[in-house]
Design a protein around this motif. Structure first.
Motif, PDB file in Angstrom:
ATOM      1  N   GLN A   1       0.838  -1.192   0.000  1.00 43.04           N
ATOM      2  CA  GLN A   1       0.000   0.000   0.000  1.00 43.04           C
ATOM      3  C   GLN A   1       0.874   1.243   0.000  1.00 43.04           C
ATOM      4  OE1 GLN A   1      -0.025  -2.203   2.799  1.00 43.04           O
ATOM      5  NE2 GLN A   1       1.746  -0.957   3.319  1.00 43.04           N
ATOM      6  N   ALA A   2       0.259   2.390  -0.309  1.00 43.44           N
ATOM      7  CA  ALA A   2       1.017   3.625  -0.411  1.00 43.44           C
ATOM      8  C   ALA A   2       1.351   4.200   0.950  1.00 43.44           C
ATOM      9  CB  ALA A   2       0.238   4.645  -1.238  1.00 43.44           C
ATOM     10  N   THR A   3       0.483   4.008   1.917  1.00 48.93           N
ATOM     11  CA  THR A   3       0.707   4.548   3.251  1.00 48.93           C
ATOM     12  C   THR A   3       1.310   3.483   4.149  1.00 48.93           C
ATOM     13  OG1 THR A   3      -1.194   6.020   2.999  1.00 48.93           O
ATOM     14  CG2 THR A   3      -0.398   5.660   5.236  1.00 48.93           C
TER      15      THR A   3
ATOM     16  N   SER B   1      -5.607   6.014  -3.999  1.00 43.09           N
ATOM     17  CA  SER B   1      -4.617   6.467  -3.026  1.00 43.09           C
ATOM     18  C   SER B   1      -5.060   7.767  -2.359  1.00 43.09           C
ATOM     19  CB  SER B   1      -3.264   6.671  -3.717  1.00 43.09           C
ATOM     20  OG  SER B   1      -2.312   7.186  -2.818  1.00 43.09           O
TER      21      SER B   1
ATOM     22  N   ASN C   1      -7.846   7.108   0.000  1.00 48.90           N
ATOM     23  CA  ASN C   1      -7.299   6.480   1.195  1.00 48.90           C
ATOM     24  C   ASN C   1      -6.741   7.533   2.150  1.00 48.90           C
ATOM     25  OD1 ASN C   1      -6.574   3.950   2.577  1.00 48.90           O
ATOM     26  ND2 ASN C   1      -4.469   4.533   2.153  1.00 48.90           N
ATOM     27  N   GLN C   2      -6.003   8.489   1.607  1.00 51.20           N
ATOM     28  CA  GLN C   2      -5.427   9.557   2.433  1.00 51.20           C
ATOM     29  C   GLN C   2      -6.521  10.389   3.099  1.00 51.20           C
ATOM     30  OE1 GLN C   2      -2.330   9.816   3.089  1.00 51.20           O
ATOM     31  NE2 GLN C   2      -1.051   9.181   1.390  1.00 51.20           N
TER      32      GLN C   2
ATOM     33  N   PHE D   1     -13.572   0.572   0.585  1.00 49.87           N
ATOM     34  CA  PHE D   1     -12.376  -0.221   0.868  1.00 49.87           C
ATOM     35  C   PHE D   1     -12.709  -1.630   1.370  1.00 49.87           C
ATOM     36  CE2 PHE D   1     -10.688   4.058   0.733  1.00 49.87           C
ATOM     37  CZ  PHE D   1      -9.506   3.874   0.032  1.00 49.87           C
TER      38      PHE D   1
ATOM     39  N   GLN E   1      -8.093  -7.080  -1.821  1.00 47.59           N
ATOM     40  CA  GLN E   1      -7.889  -5.641  -1.888  1.00 47.59           C
ATOM     41  C   GLN E   1      -9.231  -5.013  -2.269  1.00 47.59           C
ATOM     42  OE1 GLN E   1      -5.106  -6.015  -5.452  1.00 47.59           O
ATOM     43  NE2 GLN E   1      -6.058  -4.038  -5.851  1.00 47.59           N
TER      44      GLN E   1
ATOM     45  N   HIS F   1      -8.399   2.548 -10.853  1.00 51.59           N
ATOM     46  CA  HIS F   1      -7.686   2.081  -9.669  1.00 51.59           C
ATOM     47  C   HIS F   1      -7.112   0.667  -9.795  1.00 51.59           C
ATOM     48  CE1 HIS F   1      -9.602   5.590  -8.159  1.00 51.59           C
ATOM     49  NE2 HIS F   1     -10.782   5.035  -7.975  1.00 51.59           N
TER      50      HIS F   1
ATOM     51  N   GLU G   1      -3.211   0.297  -8.407  1.00 53.79           N
ATOM     52  CA  GLU G   1      -2.669   1.119  -7.324  1.00 53.79           C
ATOM     53  C   GLU G   1      -2.184   0.308  -6.129  1.00 53.79           C
ATOM     54  OE1 GLU G   1      -4.396   4.990  -6.320  1.00 53.79           O
ATOM     55  OE2 GLU G   1      -5.967   4.494  -7.762  1.00 53.79           O
TER      56      GLU G   1
ATOM     57  N   ILE H   1      -3.587  -0.274  -3.311  1.00 52.02           N
ATOM     58  CA  ILE H   1      -4.037   0.179  -1.993  1.00 52.02           C
ATOM     59  C   ILE H   1      -4.853  -0.922  -1.319  1.00 52.02           C
ATOM     60  CG2 ILE H   1      -5.376   1.909  -0.743  1.00 52.02           C
ATOM     61  CD1 ILE H   1      -2.868   2.997  -2.081  1.00 52.02           C
TER      62      ILE H   1
ATOM     63  N   SER I   1      -5.562  -0.224   4.875  1.00 53.51           N
ATOM     64  CA  SER I   1      -6.264   0.825   4.135  1.00 53.51           C
ATOM     65  C   SER I   1      -7.090   1.650   5.116  1.00 53.51           C
ATOM     66  CB  SER I   1      -7.190   0.224   3.066  1.00 53.51           C
ATOM     67  OG  SER I   1      -8.368  -0.296   3.661  1.00 53.51           O
TER      68      SER I   1
END
Length: 271
Positions: free
Chosen positions: A28-30, A136, A139-140, A181, A212, A219, A222, A224, A257
């Motif tokens: 994941q990005a985070t 992403s 998600n943020q 999510f 996921q 998407h 990605e 995430i 997520s």
């Protein structure tokens, strides 16, 4: 077992073997540690706010405890806020996170102006959900609501404003985040198509089991909330028959997520 959305997709059979680690592999990005920290903060902060509304503690006591939680996770939260979709959202979220520690020193008139400002910050972050184009970014935004939301509720209570409408907005926002999510799962066995011809009866084979958020353009790639394990399960002609660890893979996806932040918040906001 919790009720989960689990859409099984008939597996595509691999023609060659691929060696992968046996342990679960989140992607994941985070940073997962950030998500865990924010989810825990949301659970505690919204819980303190609820307790102040139900008479378990005063709003001042709730404020003090939330300040302690912020102090414990401030660097992690601010690092996450740096990834927010717009400079305006980043600025308002970080501004109110930093200033919240001094709210008890504000006059009532200043508390009221500050409460209006932080409420506007929450509504801004919420409104951006429909404007951003990537998973992403969504998600943020979902993670950010876990930090700014309880601050806004407490600020409004301190200012002697109603919290009902803001609470309803947050519940709706977190339900939307949780729905987006919710994990979509699939499995791919590590055998050739010839294997099924030679083994027509159900047999135990190694496979990739992954979950996921449900794919939709744009998407698809990605990653995430992606969580995968490589384990043995019972299969029959390319279809999984018995794999008992699906709940663990689903939970793994949720933990990496904004789903986990939404779940933590809703546990308290609905309580």
């Amino acid at each position: 077992m919790k009720q989960k959305l689990l859409k099984m997709v008939t597996a595509t059979v691999l023609a060659t073997a691929v060696v992968v680690p046996g342990a679960a592999r989140p992607a994941q990005a985070t940073d997962p540690a950030t998500i865990v920290a924010v989810a825990q903060f949301a659970l505690q902060a919204y819980g303190y706010f609820n307790s102040s509304e139900e008479g378990g503690m005063t709003i001042e006591e709730a404020t003090s405890r939330i300040i302690v939680e912020i102090n414990n996770t401030r660097n992690t939260i601010i690092a996450h806020l740096d990834g927010l979709a717009t400079a305006e959202a980043r600025a308002c979220a970080e501004h109110h996170l930093l200033e919240f520690a001094d709210i008890e020193e504000f006059s009532l008139s200043l508390k009221q102006r500050w409460a209006q400002d932080v409420t506007a910050c929450v509504t801004l972050i919420n409104s951006l959900w429909g404007a951003v184009s990537t998973l992403s970014a969504k998600n943020q935004l979902g993670i950010a609501l876990g930090t700014v939301g309880p601050i806004a509720l407490v600020a409004r209570a301190q200012a002697r404003f109603s919290t009902v409408e803001l609470k309803n907005l947050l519940v709706g926002a977190f339900e939307r985040i949780q729905q987006r999510f919710t994990p979509y799962c699939q499995a791919v066995p590590n055998v050739t198509e010839v294997y099924w011809e030679l083994n027509p009866d159900p047999s135990w084979v190694s496979a990739w089991y992954s979950c996921q958020p449900a794919p939709e353009p744009p998407h698809w790639a990605e990653g995430i909330g992606s969580y995968t394990v490589y384990e043995v399960g019972l299969w029959h002609w390319g279809t999984p028959v018995n794999y008992p660890n699906w709940p663990a893979v689903i939970d793994g996806s949720e933990r990496v997520s904004a789903y986990s932040v939404a779940e933590a918040a809703l546990t308290q906001l609905r309580g």
